[in-house]
Each structure stands twice: as structure tokens, then as C-alpha cells.
Design an enzyme around this catalytic site. Structure first.
Site, PDB file in Angstrom:
ATOM      1  N   LYS A  13       6.260   0.120 -11.464  1.00  0.00           N
ATOM      2  CA  LYS A  13       5.816   1.483 -11.144  1.00  0.00           C
ATOM      3  C   LYS A  13       4.902   2.049 -12.217  1.00  0.00           C
ATOM      4  O   LYS A  13       3.951   2.766 -11.915  1.00  0.00           O
ATOM      5  CB  LYS A  13       7.019   2.407 -10.939  1.00  0.00           C
ATOM      6  CG  LYS A  13       7.816   2.012  -9.712  1.00  0.00           C
ATOM      7  CD  LYS A  13       8.519   3.172  -9.062  1.00  0.00           C
ATOM      8  CE  LYS A  13       9.044   2.730  -7.708  1.00  0.00           C
ATOM      9  NZ  LYS A  13       9.871   3.675  -7.045  1.00  0.00           N
TER      10      LYS A  13
ATOM     11  N   LYS B  26       7.848  -6.612  -0.647  1.00  0.00           N
ATOM     12  CA  LYS B  26       8.996  -6.030   0.057  1.00  0.00           C
ATOM     13  C   LYS B  26       8.548  -4.815   0.871  1.00  0.00           C
ATOM     14  O   LYS B  26       7.585  -4.134   0.499  1.00  0.00           O
ATOM     15  CB  LYS B  26      10.126  -5.700  -0.915  1.00  0.00           C
ATOM     16  CG  LYS B  26       9.860  -4.537  -1.809  1.00  0.00           C
ATOM     17  CD  LYS B  26      11.121  -4.055  -2.510  1.00  0.00           C
ATOM     18  CE  LYS B  26      10.750  -2.758  -3.199  1.00  0.00           C
ATOM     19  NZ  LYS B  26      11.757  -1.943  -3.708  1.00  0.00           N
TER      20      LYS B  26
ATOM     21  N   LYS C 187       8.305   2.292   1.047  1.00  0.00           N
ATOM     22  CA  LYS C 187       7.805   3.584   1.517  1.00  0.00           C
ATOM     23  C   LYS C 187       6.330   3.741   1.197  1.00  0.00           C
ATOM     24  O   LYS C 187       5.605   4.432   1.875  1.00  0.00           O
ATOM     25  CB  LYS C 187       8.572   4.709   0.823  1.00  0.00           C
ATOM     26  CG  LYS C 187      10.038   4.694   1.165  1.00  0.00           C
ATOM     27  CD  LYS C 187      10.885   5.439   0.152  1.00  0.00           C
ATOM     28  CE  LYS C 187      12.348   5.206   0.481  1.00  0.00           C
ATOM     29  NZ  LYS C 187      13.275   5.884  -0.399  1.00  0.00           N
TER      30      LYS C 187
END
Ligand code: TYM
Length: 331
Positions: A112, A195, A198
Site C-alpha cells: 500500500k 487478488k 475493492k
């Protein structure tokens, strides 16, 4: 001590099929065996920028989704993380015993922070695992059902619990992770090497639990498949198909050999059509219940108030002990 399961989802979007298969659907099974606590992790959601009004709406939607998928209020307490301020307090305390090196090794942080650039990433993204450890350790949780991506955070939670207990005396239970055999890592329909998430930029890669029938059909019809034509489960050689078969397995309860047999002699086209139909049938009632909660949230509010009260009571008991052990405040 009675076994307790605790888990949570961040309200950064409506939960998606990966969250459902990797977490929510599993929770519904576990509630028959364990006492359960499920949180809406809004404090974790703000580790990346959120629009305040949208965050609040998604917090309610995520709570509604827990009950819509079948979480039973008589077996579980459901609460909003930020409404139990003891979590932030314990997160801070655990942050003081966590080491820079172990936090830096967290792959979620590495991934991230790489997006924004490390220098520009918020500190909350870095301390995220200490808060997650606080969520878990607060309630003497024995088992934590999560998808594969959260296993490293669970390991750190165990380390912090043991370290605290060694320094300050027995205070926390050391929890176990619970991982499913199939479905702990559902992949994007558009990029089967990533994966399902969102924030997938590919619009067709993620099925959200409030997608309507046409959207689900469209996304599945566009799903990437591998070469070959038979429907056989081979996660190494044919990961894209294996992912779709895993979804089929979860939508129907059929085993992999049963699915292979069902589609013997048939091709990808037939399989994807059928997959869309079983997904629509499975998710339809969930979406319907979500829409009902949106229309009239009064019952949901009552359940969340109850969950908050129960969580606060348990959390304050634990924090009284923690503050005492650490030597915080006046005697
Ligand atoms: P979040 O919202 O990122 O994910 C919620 C759950 O969904 C699982 N998951 C998946 N499982 C399978 N395939 C996927 N593609 C997929 N994507 C997500 C995650 O593993 C997770 O179980 N940090 C947690 C939230 C949290 C938490 C906690 C969990 C905060 N405090 C305490 C357990 C206990 C998270 O990843 O949320």
C-alpha cells in the site's frame, strides 16, 4: 474460557465476493460453533483517505451486509470499531512494544505504501497491524477467520500478545488464525494473478455484493480463462479456471470432483453461463436483504447499539487490567 471468534471488514467499499468467500460466508458457518464478535473496521478504513459522508454510509452498509449474509444477532455481537474507543487506546499501547523492523516487514504496508510512495504514506498505514492486534486481543479471542492476505498480521498479533505477557504478566490470550481450504484468496476475474480487491482498476474484476443481475452476468462473461477447454481443477497450471471453480464451489456447495463431473464434455462458455446463474441465485437474497435494511435501518441501529454496549463493557474490563499492568494513570 469460552472460545471466541472475532473478525472484521473495512468499510472502504461494499464488501465484494472475495470478502464474502474469504471471510463473511465462513463467519456464518463458524457462528454455530463459537461465540462470535464481528466489527466494522472504520478506524482501519481511514488509513487511506476517505470521503466522510461516504465512509459513514458504507459503515452502515457493511453492518447491514453482515446480517444480510446470515450473521445471527442471538449468536454474535456486531459493532462499529470506532464506537469502542478502547481499541484505539490498546492499539497505541501495543504500538509501543512493536518493533520498527517487524512492522516494516508487513507486506500489506509495503504494497500500500508503494502506491503513494513511502515518504507520502500515512503513519496509520504503518501502525495498522498494532490496531488490528488490539481488536483481536481485547476480547480474549481464540480464533480469527481471515483470508490469506491477513495471515502475516495474525502472526504479528501472536508475537505482540506473547511479548506483552512476558513483559507485564499474563494478560492476553494468544489467538489462532482460521483459514479455509478453498477460497482464502479469491482472484480478480480480469487479472487472475491479482487478488480480488475493492481497489481493482479493472472494473470487471470485482463482483460487489450489491451488484445487480445484469452486472454479475456481464462481469462473469468477461472473466479471463486459461488455455485448454476442459473443466478441471488445476490451480497451478490453470489458475484462472481454478479461481472460477472455487467461486462455483462456494456458490453451490458442490465439491471440485462434482463440478468436474457436471461439466465433463462441456466448455468454458457453458461453465461461465452456469457460474453466472448460480452466483446470481446465491447473491440475490443477500442483496434483497441489504436493500431492506437500507429502506428501514431501525432494526440495524438497535442491533449495533447492543453490539457497541456489549463490546464496550468487555473492552473496559480488559483495559482496566492492561492499564494496571503497564502502570498507566493513578493507583
Ligand atoms: P479487509 O476489509 O481488507 O478484508 C476483510 C476480509 O476479507 C478477506 N479478503 C479476501 N479473502 C479472499 N479473497 C480475497 N480476494 C480477499 N480480499 C479480502 C481478508 O483477508 C479479510 O479477512 N485487516 C482486516 C480488517 C480487520 C480485522 C481486524 C480482521 C481489522 N481488524 C481484526 C480480523 C480481526 C482486513 O483485511 O479487512
Amino acid at each position: 474460557m469460552q472460545d471466541l471468534v472475532l473478525s472484521g471488514v473495512k468499510p472502504t467499499s461494499i464488501p465484494h465476493l472475495g470478502n464474502y468467500i474469504g471471510a463473511l460466508k465462513y463467519w456464518v458457518e463458524l457462528q454455530h460453533t463459537y461465540r462470535c464478535a464481528f466489527m466494522i473496521a472504520d478506524l482501519h478504513a481511514i488509513t487511506v483517505p476517505q470521503n466522510p459522508a461516504e465512509l459513514r454510509a458504507r459503515t452502515i452498509d457493511t453492518a447491514a451486509m453482515y446480517f444480510a449474509v446470515g450473521i445471527l444477532p442471538e449468536r454474535c455481537f456486531v459493532f462499529v470499531q470506532s464506537e469502542v474507543p478502547q481499541h484505539a487506546e490498546l492499539g497505541w499501547i501495543l504500538g509501543t512494544i512493536a518493533k520498527m523492523g517487524e512492522m516494516e516487514r508487513m507486506t500489506q504496508f509495503k504494497d500500500k505504501s508503494a502506491k503513494e510512495g513511502r515518504e507520502r504514506s500515512g503513519i496509520g498505514l504503518f501502525t495498522y497491524p498494532a490496531l488490528m492486534a488490539a481488536d483481536i486481543l481485547m476480547y480474549d479471542t481464540t480464533a480469527v477467520p481471515v483470508g490469506e492476505d491477513q495471515l502475516q498480521h495474525l502472526e504479528l498479533t501472536r508475537t505482540l500478545a506473547q511479548r506483552f505477557n512476558t513483559h507485564f504478566g499474563p494478560t492476553f490470550n494468544v489467538p489462532e488464525a482460521l483459514i479455509q481450504k478453498h477460497g482464502a484468496r479469491i482472484m480478480s476475474l480480469a487479472h487472475p494473478d491479482r487478488k480480488m480487491s475493492k481497489s481493482d482498476v479493472a472494473k470487471n474484476g470485482t463482483i460487489f455484493l450489491d451488484d445487480d443481475t445484469d452486472t454479475i452476468r456481464h462481469k462473469i462473461s468477461r472473466a479471463v480463462t486459461d488455455s485448454g477447454s476442459t473443466i478441471t481443477f488445476d490451480p497451478i497450471e490453470r489458475p484462472a479456471l481454478a479461481n472460477l471453480m472455487t467461486i462455483y464451489h462456494h456458490m453451490t456447495g458442490k465439491t471440485m470432483p462434482e463440478i468436474e463431473q457436471l461439466f465433463a464434455g462441456k466448455g468454458f462458455g457453458d461453465f461461465k453461463k452456469e457460474l453466472a446463474e448460480v452466483t446470481i441465485n446465491h447473491l440475490g437474497p443477500i442483496r434483497h436483504r441489504l436493500l431492506e435494511f437500507r429502506k428501514d435501518p431501525s432494526e440495524l441501529m438497535t442491533l449495533l447499539n447492543k453490539g457497541r454496549d456489549q463490546a464496550q463493557k468487555l473492552a473496559e474490563q480488559k483495559m482496566t487490567l492492561v492499564r494496571d499492568r503497564v502502570g498507566l494513570g493513578r493507583a
